[in-house]
Design a protein around this motif. Structure first.
Motif, mmCIF file in Angstrom:
data_model
loop_
_atom_site.group_PDB
_atom_site.id
_atom_site.type_symbol
_atom_site.label_atom_id
_atom_site.label_comp_id
_atom_site.label_asym_id
_atom_site.label_seq_id
_atom_site.Cartn_x
_atom_site.Cartn_y
_atom_site.Cartn_z
ATOM 1 N N ALA A 1 75.206 38.310 0.951
ATOM 2 C CA ALA A 1 74.799 37.628 1.760
ATOM 3 C C ALA A 1 74.273 36.120 1.107
ATOM 4 C CB ALA A 1 73.496 38.296 2.591
ATOM 5 N N SER A 2 73.686 35.963 -0.050
ATOM 6 C CA SER A 2 73.054 34.928 -0.536
ATOM 7 C C SER A 2 73.447 34.887 -2.006
ATOM 8 C CB SER A 2 71.580 34.986 -0.296
ATOM 9 O OG SER A 2 70.933 33.888 -0.763
ATOM 10 N N PRO A 3 74.769 34.206 -2.385
ATOM 11 C CA PRO A 3 75.089 34.211 -3.907
ATOM 12 C C PRO A 3 74.093 33.542 -4.791
ATOM 13 C CG PRO A 3 77.036 33.795 -2.155
ATOM 14 C CD PRO A 3 75.586 33.673 -1.441
ATOM 15 N N HIS A 4 73.352 32.471 -4.185
ATOM 16 C CA HIS A 4 72.777 31.660 -4.978
ATOM 17 C C HIS A 4 71.264 31.938 -4.968
ATOM 18 C CE1 HIS A 4 76.329 29.334 -5.368
ATOM 19 N NE2 HIS A 4 76.356 29.249 -3.892
ATOM 20 N N ASN A 5 70.749 33.175 -4.513
ATOM 21 C CA ASN A 5 69.445 33.683 -4.584
ATOM 22 C C ASN A 5 68.884 33.962 -6.144
ATOM 23 O OD1 ASN A 5 66.970 35.385 -4.404
ATOM 24 N ND2 ASN A 5 67.446 35.286 -2.150
ATOM 25 N N ALA A 6 67.937 33.077 -6.564
ATOM 26 C CA ALA A 6 67.601 33.129 -8.091
ATOM 27 C C ALA A 6 66.913 34.445 -8.332
ATOM 28 C CB ALA A 6 66.658 31.742 -8.358
ATOM 29 N N GLU A 7 66.196 35.012 -7.422
ATOM 30 C CA GLU A 7 65.587 36.162 -7.785
ATOM 31 C C GLU A 7 66.130 37.400 -7.912
ATOM 32 O OE1 GLU A 7 62.419 36.606 -4.832
ATOM 33 O OE2 GLU A 7 61.334 34.973 -5.149
ATOM 34 N N GLU B 1 73.969 48.557 -6.250
ATOM 35 C CA GLU B 1 74.434 48.422 -4.796
ATOM 36 C C GLU B 1 73.600 47.310 -3.838
ATOM 37 O OE1 GLU B 1 77.076 49.033 -3.994
ATOM 38 O OE2 GLU B 1 78.042 50.140 -5.492
ATOM 39 N N CYS B 2 72.209 47.831 -4.165
ATOM 40 C CA CYS B 2 71.125 46.985 -3.380
ATOM 41 C C CYS B 2 71.353 45.497 -3.670
ATOM 42 C CB CYS B 2 69.901 47.285 -3.558
ATOM 43 S SG CYS B 2 69.345 48.727 -2.927
ATOM 44 N N PHE B 3 71.436 45.002 -5.106
ATOM 45 C CA PHE B 3 71.600 43.650 -5.823
ATOM 46 C C PHE B 3 72.736 43.150 -5.129
ATOM 47 C CE2 PHE B 3 68.863 45.062 -9.419
ATOM 48 C CZ PHE B 3 67.813 44.853 -8.775
ATOM 49 N N ARG B 4 74.054 43.895 -5.137
ATOM 50 C CA ARG B 4 75.181 43.452 -4.423
ATOM 51 C C ARG B 4 75.217 43.045 -3.191
ATOM 52 N NH1 ARG B 4 79.124 46.681 -4.187
ATOM 53 N NH2 ARG B 4 80.850 45.148 -4.301
ATOM 54 N N ARG B 5 74.417 43.910 -2.250
ATOM 55 C CA ARG B 5 74.543 43.557 -1.005
ATOM 56 C C ARG B 5 73.682 42.211 -0.449
ATOM 57 N NH1 ARG B 5 75.505 46.601 3.172
ATOM 58 N NH2 ARG B 5 74.722 46.329 5.391
ATOM 59 N N ALA B 6 72.563 42.196 -1.511
ATOM 60 C CA ALA B 6 71.888 40.924 -1.329
ATOM 61 C C ALA B 6 72.717 39.702 -1.716
ATOM 62 C CB ALA B 6 70.508 40.883 -2.037
ATOM 63 N N LEU B 7 73.382 39.778 -2.865
ATOM 64 C CA LEU B 7 74.119 38.594 -3.267
ATOM 65 C C LEU B 7 75.339 38.255 -2.307
ATOM 66 C CD1 LEU B 7 74.126 39.391 -7.329
ATOM 67 C CD2 LEU B 7 72.942 37.582 -5.872
ATOM 68 N N LYS C 1 67.554 44.095 7.466
ATOM 69 C CA LYS C 1 68.640 43.286 6.948
ATOM 70 C C LYS C 1 68.001 42.062 6.250
ATOM 71 C CE LYS C 1 72.061 44.196 10.792
ATOM 72 N NZ LYS C 1 73.062 43.844 11.416
ATOM 73 N N SER C 2 66.825 42.280 5.486
ATOM 74 C CA SER C 2 66.071 41.193 4.469
ATOM 75 C C SER C 2 66.678 41.058 3.256
ATOM 76 C CB SER C 2 64.645 41.297 4.876
ATOM 77 O OG SER C 2 64.081 40.517 3.758
ATOM 78 N N TYR D 1 80.671 37.671 -5.672
ATOM 79 C CA TYR D 1 81.024 36.841 -6.809
ATOM 80 C C TYR D 1 81.053 37.544 -8.265
ATOM 81 C CZ TYR D 1 82.113 33.610 -2.740
ATOM 82 O OH TYR D 1 82.448 33.090 -1.778
ATOM 83 N N PHE D 2 80.209 38.416 -8.409
ATOM 84 C CA PHE D 2 79.614 38.848 -9.577
ATOM 85 C C PHE D 2 80.391 40.352 -10.053
ATOM 86 C CE2 PHE D 2 76.460 36.190 -7.666
ATOM 87 C CZ PHE D 2 76.592 35.109 -8.699
ATOM 88 N N ASP D 3 81.111 40.685 -9.221
ATOM 89 C CA ASP D 3 81.921 41.976 -9.434
ATOM 90 C C ASP D 3 82.948 41.955 -10.576
ATOM 91 O OD1 ASP D 3 80.633 42.856 -7.272
ATOM 92 O OD2 ASP D 3 82.295 42.814 -5.834
ATOM 93 N N ASN D 4 83.231 40.848 -11.177
ATOM 94 C CA ASN D 4 83.782 40.889 -12.514
ATOM 95 C C ASN D 4 83.052 41.192 -13.729
ATOM 96 O OD1 ASN D 4 82.515 38.585 -12.102
ATOM 97 N ND2 ASN D 4 84.096 37.260 -13.397
ATOM 98 N N LEU D 5 81.654 41.168 -13.439
ATOM 99 C CA LEU D 5 81.032 41.699 -14.740
ATOM 100 C C LEU D 5 81.051 43.007 -15.212
ATOM 101 C CD1 LEU D 5 77.755 39.361 -13.856
ATOM 102 C CD2 LEU D 5 79.576 38.755 -15.401
ATOM 103 N N VAL D 6 81.136 43.417 -16.308
ATOM 104 C CA VAL D 6 81.449 44.644 -16.860
ATOM 105 C C VAL D 6 80.302 45.600 -16.461
ATOM 106 C CG1 VAL D 6 81.799 46.008 -18.906
ATOM 107 C CG2 VAL D 6 82.577 43.623 -18.812
ATOM 108 N N GLY D 7 78.983 45.163 -16.390
ATOM 109 C CA GLY D 7 77.855 46.019 -16.165
ATOM 110 C C GLY D 7 77.858 46.349 -14.551
ATOM 111 N N VAL D 8 78.511 45.407 -13.949
ATOM 112 C CA VAL D 8 78.679 45.589 -12.537
ATOM 113 C C VAL D 8 79.845 46.440 -12.227
ATOM 114 C CG1 VAL D 8 79.005 44.527 -10.183
ATOM 115 C CG2 VAL D 8 77.599 43.466 -11.657
ATOM 116 N N MET D 9 80.905 46.414 -12.992
ATOM 117 C CA MET D 9 82.149 47.123 -12.546
ATOM 118 C C MET D 9 81.919 48.559 -13.084
ATOM 119 S SD MET D 9 85.354 45.002 -13.441
ATOM 120 C CE MET D 9 85.144 44.719 -15.424
#
Length: 359
Positions: A208-214, A200-206, A177-178, A120-128
């Motif tokens: 699976a869990s888009p609302h993970n605050a950490e 890519e690691c942060f994207r994989r975590a998000l 898969k943690s 859900y955060f791929d539209n951010l410029v820094g992620v793109m």
């Protein structure tokens, strides 16, 4: 009669099928003689048995014509490379593989697996632009791997990065898969400065869990270091919204304070930093950031106000001068009108006298 005829047809069909099957099993292989003058009986080729290490590269078909060809995937096409299908070559490759494994040349890579297709955060410029970021190491990311994070100042210079990498590889083998592990591996690559692997690691975590605050905060901190301030503010505020109350949100407030300080919005930055110290009074970086903003001269803060006042004064003076010029242009016209009026009156009086004399 018809029933007997059907049974006979079925029996003959089964018999023919059995005969063909036996003949196919007992078929003879023929080949040319070495001098290519006559046909002689041949023997069945023995299939080449490759070890498991080479099962992905070589086809175990038993046919030498296919075993001598190595087909590999390259882009959207298949490329074939000729290979020697001999047991001696296989043994040499096997020995080479074992030697490299013993020397540690084939080491386990520390990554988060294949990249995910969507978050859900791929539209951010820094992620793109994750594959275009420069190498920007973040030594301060070591704080996430210290025991007393937020309570005491850790020794960042003497931190053992290699030991951290070994611990993460061990944790990856135990729980691959943690989501927490994906976040830790991403922060590890932040220390190294590899933004592509970290994102890519942060994207994989998000994914699976888009609302993970950490994870949201880790990604925000990384984009902040890459000067994507708007993306960092958005992710930090999103992390602040989903942060559980029992854990506290002092890290989110501190991140917002740093971002607004980088923007030059010192008043809003000081508000967030004071929130940080209310939740974590012993956090030294927040104290330092507040001291830096308080040390900034007040003249620089009121410079914009002074410029606005000077501009207003100059504007008022221009208006006054323009009105004076217009008044000077109008005054000669008024004197001219008075003179004309006096002349007209004198003319009228002279004509009146003349008229009286004639009468």
């Amino acid at each position: 009669m018809c029933r007997d005829f059907k049974i006979l047809i079925i029996f003959s069909y089964i018999l023919c099928f059995k005969v063909f099957y036996i003949n196919s099993k007992r078929s003879q292989l023929w080949k040319l003689s070495p001098d290519k003058t006559k046909i002689i009986k041949g023997t069945d080729p023995q299939p080449l048995l490759y070890p498991k290490e080479f099962s992905g590269k070589h086809s175990i078909t038993g046919d030498p014509l296919f075993d001598i060809v190595d087909t590999e995937r390259y882009g959207n096409s298949w490329i074939k490379h000729p290979q020697q299908s001999c047991l001696d070559c296989v043994e040499e490759q096997e020995n080479d593989t074992h030697s490299k494994l013993s020397n540690g040349q084939f080491s386990e890579t520390l990554d988060c697996g294949k990249p995910v297709n969507f978050t859900y955060f791929d539209n951010l410029v820094g992620v793109m632009n994750r594959n275009r970021h420069p190498v920007v190491p973040e030594p301060q990311a070591v704080l996430y791997f210290t025991k007393n994070f937020g309570k005491s100042k850790p020794d960042v210079k003497n931190f053992d990065i290699d030991a951290l990498e070994r611990r993460l590889k061990k944790a990856k083998r135990e729980r691959p898969k943690s989501i927490q592990l994906y976040n830790q591996i991403g922060n590890f690559w932040r220390i190294k400065g590899d933004a592509s692997k970290a994102i890519e690691c942060f994207r994989r975590a998000l994914a699976a869990s888009p609302h993970n605050a950490e994870v949201l905060l880790s990604l925000a901190r990384m984009l902040f270091s890459l000067q994507y301030l708007d993306d960092a503010i958005y992710l930090t505020r999103r992390s602040l919204e989903v942060q559980t109350p029992e854990k506290g949100a002092w890290q989110q407030y501190f991140t917002l304070g740093e971002i607004f300080k980088a923007y030059g919005h010192y008043q809003e930055a000081s508000i967030h930093l004071r929130h940080t110290l209310e939740l974590n009074p012993k956090f030294e970086p927040a104290h330092l950031a507040l001291q830096e903003m308080e040390a900034i001269p007040t003249a620089t803060i009121h410079m914009y106000t002074l410029v606005i006042i000077v501009c207003l004064v100059l504007g008022v003076l221009l208006v006054i001068l323009s009105s004076v010029d217009n008044s000077e242009d109008i005054k000669p016209q008024r004197h001219f009108n008075k003179a004309m009026a006096m002349r007209s009156l004198k003319g009228i009086s002279m004509t009146a006298k003349r008229c009286k004399r004639t009468y």
